[in-house]
Write a protein that holds these residues in place. Structure first.
Motif, short mmCIF file in Angstrom:
data_model
loop_
_atom_site.label_atom_id
_atom_site.label_comp_id
_atom_site.label_asym_id
_atom_site.label_seq_id
_atom_site.Cartn_x
_atom_site.Cartn_y
_atom_site.Cartn_z
N MET A 1 72.78 62.46 113.35
CA MET A 1 74.18 62.19 113.57
C MET A 1 75.04 63.33 113.04
O MET A 1 75.86 63.86 113.76
N LEU A 2 74.85 63.72 111.79
CA LEU A 2 75.62 64.82 111.21
C LEU A 2 75.34 66.12 111.95
O LEU A 2 76.23 66.92 112.19
N TYR A 3 74.07 66.30 112.34
CA TYR A 3 73.66 67.48 113.08
C TYR A 3 74.46 67.59 114.38
O TYR A 3 74.95 68.66 114.73
N GLU A 4 74.62 66.48 115.09
CA GLU A 4 75.36 66.47 116.35
C GLU A 4 76.84 66.78 116.11
O GLU A 4 77.48 67.46 116.91
N VAL A 5 77.40 66.27 115.02
CA VAL A 5 78.80 66.53 114.71
C VAL A 5 79.01 68.01 114.43
O VAL A 5 79.99 68.61 114.88
N ILE A 6 78.09 68.62 113.67
CA ILE A 6 78.21 70.05 113.36
C ILE A 6 78.14 70.88 114.62
O ILE A 6 78.95 71.78 114.84
N ILE A 7 77.19 70.58 115.49
CA ILE A 7 77.05 71.34 116.74
C ILE A 7 78.28 71.15 117.61
O ILE A 7 78.79 72.10 118.21
N THR A 8 78.81 69.93 117.67
CA THR A 8 80.01 69.69 118.46
C THR A 8 81.19 70.47 117.91
O THR A 8 81.96 71.06 118.66
N PRO A 77 71.85 75.23 119.48
CA PRO A 77 71.85 74.79 118.08
C PRO A 77 71.14 75.73 117.12
O PRO A 77 71.68 76.03 116.05
N HIS A 78 69.97 76.24 117.48
CA HIS A 78 69.23 77.08 116.54
C HIS A 78 69.94 78.40 116.28
O HIS A 78 69.88 78.94 115.17
N LEU A 79 70.66 78.93 117.26
CA LEU A 79 71.36 80.19 117.05
C LEU A 79 72.68 79.98 116.31
O LEU A 79 73.03 80.75 115.42
N VAL A 80 73.40 78.92 116.68
CA VAL A 80 74.68 78.64 116.01
C VAL A 80 74.45 78.32 114.54
O VAL A 80 75.12 78.86 113.66
N LEU A 81 73.49 77.46 114.25
CA LEU A 81 73.22 77.09 112.86
C LEU A 81 72.63 78.25 112.07
O LEU A 81 72.90 78.41 110.88
N GLY A 82 71.82 79.08 112.73
CA GLY A 82 71.27 80.26 112.06
C GLY A 82 72.37 81.24 111.66
O GLY A 82 72.37 81.76 110.54
N LEU A 83 73.32 81.46 112.56
CA LEU A 83 74.45 82.34 112.24
C LEU A 83 75.32 81.73 111.16
O LEU A 83 75.73 82.42 110.22
N LEU A 84 75.58 80.44 111.26
CA LEU A 84 76.39 79.76 110.24
C LEU A 84 75.73 79.86 108.87
O LEU A 84 76.39 80.13 107.87
N TRP A 85 74.43 79.67 108.81
CA TRP A 85 73.72 79.76 107.54
C TRP A 85 73.82 81.17 106.95
O TRP A 85 74.04 81.34 105.75
N GLN A 86 73.70 82.19 107.78
CA GLN A 86 73.80 83.56 107.28
C GLN A 86 75.20 83.85 106.73
O GLN A 86 75.34 84.51 105.69
#
Length: 109
Positions: A1-8, A77-86
């Motif tokens: 659920m939280l994962y979907e909110v972050i991606i959105t 998702p994997h690219l957006v979250l990877g960039l966000l993490w960096q």
């Protein structure tokens, strides 16, 4: 659920502003706020904003390999979250160094 909110939240409409704000938080003055296109954006302005966010992320030390504005616009998702993490990692390192520097200056005085 939280994962979907972050991606959105990091989809086309929010990703540029979130990335730009995080990049400026991690390294102040990296992105000039006047360079960001605001308001009702055409696809070309969105692409320009995403390119600005990616080049600024690379300038502060993020590893941007095979990530393009199209990937962020598609919300992969994997690219957006990877960039966000960096960006978050650079931000934490920057503020840790600032705190250590301030503490050392206080101890010297």
């Amino acid at each position: 659920m939280l994962y979907e909110v972050i991606i959105t939240c990091l989809s086309v409409h929010c990703s540029v502003f979130v990335d730009s704000k995080l990049v400026n938080l991690s390294q102040p003055g990296t992105i000039d706020e006047r360079a960001i296109n605001k308001g009702r954006l055409s696809i070309y302005h969105m692409h320009e904003n995403l390119t600005l966010a990616l080049t600024s992320s690379q300038a502060i030390g993020c590893n941007i390999v095979n990530i393009g504005p199209e990937d962020l616009q598609a919300g992969k998702p994997h690219l957006v979250l990877g960039l966000l993490w960096q960006i978050i990692r650079v931000c934490i390192c920057y503020w840790f160094c600032v705190c250590v520097t301030i503490r050392c200056q206080i101890n010297v005085d």
